[in-house]
Design an enzyme around this catalytic site. Sequence first.
Site, PDB file in Angstrom:
ATOM      1  N   LYS A 157    -102.000  32.859 -58.862  1.00  0.00           N
ATOM      2  CA  LYS A 157    -103.105  32.313 -58.055  1.00  0.00           C
ATOM      3  C   LYS A 157    -103.150  33.061 -56.723  1.00  0.00           C
ATOM      4  CE  LYS A 157    -103.821  29.355 -54.968  1.00  0.00           C
ATOM      5  NZ  LYS A 157    -104.843  30.096 -54.180  1.00  0.00           N
ATOM      6  N   SER A 211     -97.133  30.073 -45.940  1.00  0.00           N
ATOM      7  CA  SER A 211     -96.648  29.435 -44.722  1.00  0.00           C
ATOM      8  C   SER A 211     -95.487  28.491 -45.011  1.00  0.00           C
ATOM      9  CB  SER A 211     -97.797  28.654 -44.070  1.00  0.00           C
ATOM     10  OG  SER A 211     -98.259  27.672 -44.962  1.00  0.00           O
ATOM     11  N   GLU A 232     -90.957  32.406 -50.035  1.00  0.00           N
ATOM     12  CA  GLU A 232     -90.982  33.438 -48.980  1.00  0.00           C
ATOM     13  C   GLU A 232     -91.948  32.936 -47.926  1.00  0.00           C
ATOM     14  OE1 GLU A 232     -89.109  35.983 -48.985  1.00  0.00           O
ATOM     15  OE2 GLU A 232     -88.580  36.371 -51.070  1.00  0.00           O
ATOM     16  N   CYS A 266     -95.845  38.750 -42.261  1.00  0.00           N
ATOM     17  CA  CYS A 266     -94.822  37.709 -42.136  1.00  0.00           C
ATOM     18  C   CYS A 266     -93.642  38.163 -41.301  1.00  0.00           C
ATOM     19  CB  CYS A 266     -94.349  37.289 -43.518  1.00  0.00           C
ATOM     20  SG  CYS A 266     -93.881  38.692 -44.527  1.00  0.00           S
ATOM     21  N   GLU A 365     -95.426  30.947 -35.105  1.00  0.00           N
ATOM     22  CA  GLU A 365     -95.972  32.137 -35.756  1.00  0.00           C
ATOM     23  C   GLU A 365     -97.464  32.204 -35.469  1.00  0.00           C
ATOM     24  OE1 GLU A 365     -96.338  32.129 -40.089  1.00  0.00           O
ATOM     25  OE2 GLU A 365     -95.477  34.138 -40.094  1.00  0.00           O
TER      26      GLU A 365
END
Length: 461
Positions: A157, A211, A232, A266, A365
Amino acid sequence: MAAGRLRPPLPRRELAEVALGDAADVDAAVKGARACFESDGWRKLSARQRGRLLAKTADLLEARLDEFARLETAHNGKTLFESKIELGMTVNTLRYYAGWADKIVGDTLPVEGPFFVYTLREPIGVVGAIVPWNFPLNIASWKFAPALAAGCTVVLKPASETPLTALLFAELVQEAGFPAGAFNVVAGGGSTAGAALVRHAAVDKISFTGSTEVGRQIMKMAADTNKRVTLELGGKSPNIVFADADVKAAVRGAQTGIFYGKGEVCAAGSRLLVERSVHDQVVEQLAEGAKKLAIGDPLDKNTRLGALVSKQQRETVLGYIKKGVDEGATLVAGGRPGNHNGKGYFVEATVFDAVQPTMTIAREEIFGPVLAVLSFDGVDEGVSLANQTMYGLAAGIWTKDVQKAHRVARAVRAGTVWINNYNSYDSGAPFGGFKASGFGRDLGREALDGYLETKTVWVGL
Ligand code: NAD
């Protein structure tokens, strides 16, 4: 599922129509993947044959790399230069795992008693891969390539912002000769198609990149069906410049660390920790460099900073810039929405100095081209500042002192440490996080472990 009609990639213009997959589409894809996994055809395909199919897919992608790179740029906004690098990495990843397919082995074990004991490494089964929009096909390949090499079947996906390259790639998998059902793509929303994939009882494993917040939700949802998970997640990575560093190289590294991919990376080195005695020269050079990064059409070879992925992402990033100013950091470069003929969701390359560890821009972040510069004195303070985060994805160290470099590399709690370089990746080098940046690894031999079960066989002698 087809990508629909494709139109020329102009900023803020409709590019394609994509069917929005729902739970029923996910169910159909999972059933297809399950049927393939359990079929004689898939079971009898030798590991070497699986490897050949992956290698063939790599060749097909390489032959159409330019087309895929343009499409990646069109839906993501990153420069064509960056898309080409990433599609090249995708080809490498397919080839790397093609090579692994017939080298997955168990052990023979010297146990007590009259037994011959050995282990088999068997594929986990059906893998659901859920990926973000920042490196659309590349990160997807970090999951489907090792999964297929291990003998799993896959339902992918893609992020709803960037489904096009995944859908086009499905055609290559088919052309390479993979049996129907081995690789499936369902485009759709996270809370609909994504959640349906995580909840589906016939999916054995979820490999997720995204996230930290969504990662937590996925972990909870996956618990109901005892699914294996690899996560991750996000980061707020420290890039540490010691006074004895090659300052020019460190500044270049700091720039790549935060402005590559418009900072929607990231592992972005979004916290630059600079030893106080070189602080002024580092910040001066950084600000000068940031001002030179040209915003423009991502397809133009002179553009250095592409457009952010969406209007919403630009709003988020600009919101953080405002917080930085409001909380008292010093803006030394950028800070404004960029503009290319009045189009596109750009943000200027932005550098904040005099950032305190408690400020929002030092902790959260941002996922945009915004650098927070903090100062420190000595190794201990540098390391302590580096570790002052809930994340642990990556870190950079700039020094000419070999002992210091390795000492700090051990002391920093992060899954990847770059010494005198930043943002380097290779299919053979494992990548993943400590702490809230997740667990499990993509890439390298280690990623294969995430798609394999170990079976122990005891033979009485
Ligand atoms: P996101 O978490 O919003 O979405 C990631 C994927 O999860 C998308 O496909 C989305 O549709 C899906 N999703 C969303 N909600 C879901 C739900 N409830 N159930 C199932 N699936 C769901 O992340 P994003 O905004 O696409 O990407 C940015 C984030 O990804 C950043 O935090 C970044 O650090 C992280 N990231 C991490 C790595 C890494 O390797 N550690 C790499 C790239 C990006």
